[in-house]
Motif scaffolding. Structure first.
Motif, PDB file in Angstrom:
ATOM      1  N   UNK A  43      42.715  32.658  33.441  1.00 20.66           N
ATOM      2  CA  UNK A  43      43.608  31.911  34.321  1.00 20.66           C
ATOM      3  C   UNK A  43      42.818  31.255  35.451  1.00 20.66           C
ATOM      4  N   UNK A  44      43.275  30.127  35.923  1.00 21.32           N
ATOM      5  CA  UNK A  44      42.661  29.457  37.065  1.00 21.32           C
ATOM      6  C   UNK A  44      43.102  30.165  38.351  1.00 21.32           C
ATOM      7  N   UNK A  45      42.304  30.020  39.418  1.00 17.38           N
ATOM      8  CA  UNK A  45      42.549  30.715  40.677  1.00 17.38           C
ATOM      9  C   UNK A  45      43.987  30.552  41.191  1.00 17.38           C
ATOM     10  N   UNK A  46      44.555  29.346  41.235  1.00 18.37           N
ATOM     11  CA  UNK A  46      45.939  29.228  41.727  1.00 18.37           C
ATOM     12  C   UNK A  46      46.935  30.057  40.898  1.00 18.37           C
ATOM     13  N   UNK A  59      40.209  45.052  48.123  1.00 18.57           N
ATOM     14  CA  UNK A  59      39.846  45.206  49.529  1.00 18.57           C
ATOM     15  C   UNK A  59      38.418  44.741  49.783  1.00 18.57           C
ATOM     16  N   UNK A  60      37.565  44.891  48.792  1.00 22.95           N
ATOM     17  CA  UNK A  60      36.166  44.456  48.892  1.00 22.95           C
ATOM     18  C   UNK A  60      35.764  43.767  47.602  1.00 22.95           C
ATOM     19  N   UNK A  61      35.366  42.563  47.614  1.00 21.67           N
ATOM     20  CA  UNK A  61      35.399  41.664  48.761  1.00 21.67           C
ATOM     21  C   UNK A  61      36.837  41.258  49.072  1.00 21.67           C
ATOM     22  N   UNK A  62      37.102  41.100  50.343  1.00 28.19           N
ATOM     23  CA  UNK A  62      38.452  40.783  50.798  1.00 28.19           C
ATOM     24  C   UNK A  62      38.944  39.485  50.159  1.00 28.19           C
ATOM     25  N   UNK A  63      40.173  39.517  49.674  1.00 29.37           N
ATOM     26  CA  UNK A  63      40.779  38.334  49.074  1.00 29.37           C
ATOM     27  C   UNK A  63      40.482  38.140  47.596  1.00 29.37           C
ATOM     28  N   UNK A  64      39.615  38.974  47.044  1.00 29.72           N
ATOM     29  CA  UNK A  64      39.330  38.880  45.608  1.00 29.72           C
ATOM     30  C   UNK A  64      40.477  39.527  44.824  1.00 29.72           C
ATOM     31  N   UNK A  65      40.527  39.228  43.563  1.00 27.96           N
ATOM     32  CA  UNK A  65      41.545  39.812  42.687  1.00 27.96           C
ATOM     33  C   UNK A  65      40.845  40.685  41.653  1.00 27.96           C
ATOM     34  N   UNK A  66      41.297  41.936  41.565  1.00 27.91           N
ATOM     35  CA  UNK A  66      40.784  42.854  40.551  1.00 27.91           C
ATOM     36  C   UNK A  66      41.670  42.729  39.321  1.00 27.91           C
ATOM     37  N   UNK A  67      41.056  42.462  38.194  1.00 28.53           N
ATOM     38  CA  UNK A  67      41.771  42.392  36.925  1.00 28.53           C
ATOM     39  C   UNK A  67      41.368  43.629  36.135  1.00 28.53           C
ATOM     40  N   UNK A  68      42.343  44.450  35.786  1.00 33.92           N
ATOM     41  CA  UNK A  68      42.075  45.710  35.091  1.00 33.92           C
ATOM     42  C   UNK A  68      42.833  45.756  33.778  1.00 33.92           C
ATOM     43  N   UNK A  69      42.143  46.223  32.752  1.00 34.81           N
ATOM     44  CA  UNK A  69      42.732  46.343  31.416  1.00 34.81           C
ATOM     45  C   UNK A  69      42.520  47.770  30.940  1.00 34.81           C
ATOM     46  N   UNK A  70      43.553  48.347  30.362  1.00 32.60           N
ATOM     47  CA  UNK A  70      43.420  49.650  29.710  1.00 32.60           C
ATOM     48  C   UNK A  70      44.042  49.540  28.326  1.00 32.60           C
ATOM     49  N   UNK A 129      36.209  41.548  38.922  1.00 27.17           N
ATOM     50  CA  UNK A 129      36.610  41.041  40.237  1.00 27.17           C
ATOM     51  C   UNK A 129      36.449  39.536  40.228  1.00 27.17           C
ATOM     52  N   UNK A 130      37.491  38.842  40.630  1.00 27.97           N
ATOM     53  CA  UNK A 130      37.450  37.386  40.656  1.00 27.97           C
ATOM     54  C   UNK A 130      37.617  36.950  42.108  1.00 27.97           C
ATOM     55  N   UNK A 131      36.695  36.142  42.578  1.00 30.14           N
ATOM     56  CA  UNK A 131      36.758  35.648  43.949  1.00 30.14           C
ATOM     57  C   UNK A 131      37.230  34.202  43.959  1.00 30.14           C
ATOM     58  N   UNK A 132      37.762  33.786  45.102  1.00 33.53           N
ATOM     59  CA  UNK A 132      38.252  32.421  45.239  1.00 33.53           C
ATOM     60  C   UNK A 132      37.107  31.440  45.105  1.00 33.53           C
ATOM     61  N   UNK A 133      37.344  30.305  44.471  1.00 31.85           N
ATOM     62  CA  UNK A 133      36.292  29.295  44.383  1.00 31.85           C
ATOM     63  C   UNK A 133      35.986  28.745  45.780  1.00 31.85           C
ATOM     64  N   UNK A 134      34.745  28.332  45.959  1.00 32.59           N
ATOM     65  CA  UNK A 134      34.345  27.773  47.275  1.00 32.59           C
ATOM     66  C   UNK A 134      34.929  26.410  47.514  1.00 32.59           C
TER      67      UNK A 134
END
Length: 90
Positions: free
Chosen positions: A24-27, A59-70, A85-90
């Motif tokens: 998925x794209x960041x938005x 929480x670290x890095x702040x604003x990142x999204x953790x994607x977890x699969x089980x 962990x996915x961080x926002x694009x610059x």
């Protein structure tokens, strides 16, 4: 006949599902976070498995999204996890 699902099969499924979840794209990611779901699927060996996908704020890095699969066999006898962990694009 009873099919056996090896740990490596579950791990492979978890990684494939993680790749799909991270496509998925960041938005789009921001719009659905926090969110998760669980659904039933089938391992290549034919065994029924549960696949859980979670999108969580990190929480670290702040604003990142953790994607977890089980990926787990029903009853939880065997499971495999994958995380990114996915961080926002610059």
């Amino acid at each position: 006949m009873t099919a056996f699902v090896a740990d490596d099969e579950l791990s492979t499924m978890a990684i494939e599902e993680l790749d799909s979840a991270c496509a998925l794209k960041w938005p789009e990611l921001k719009r659905i976070t926090p969110w998760g779901d669980t659904f039933t699927g089938f391992a290549p060996s034919g065994r029924e498995v549960e696949i859980e996908r979670r999108y969580l704020w990190s929480h670290e890095p702040k604003g990142a999204i953790a994607v977890e699969i089980e990926v787990r066999i029903a009853g939880g006898q065997q499971a495999a996890e994958a995380r990114a962990l996915i961080t926002a694009p610059d």
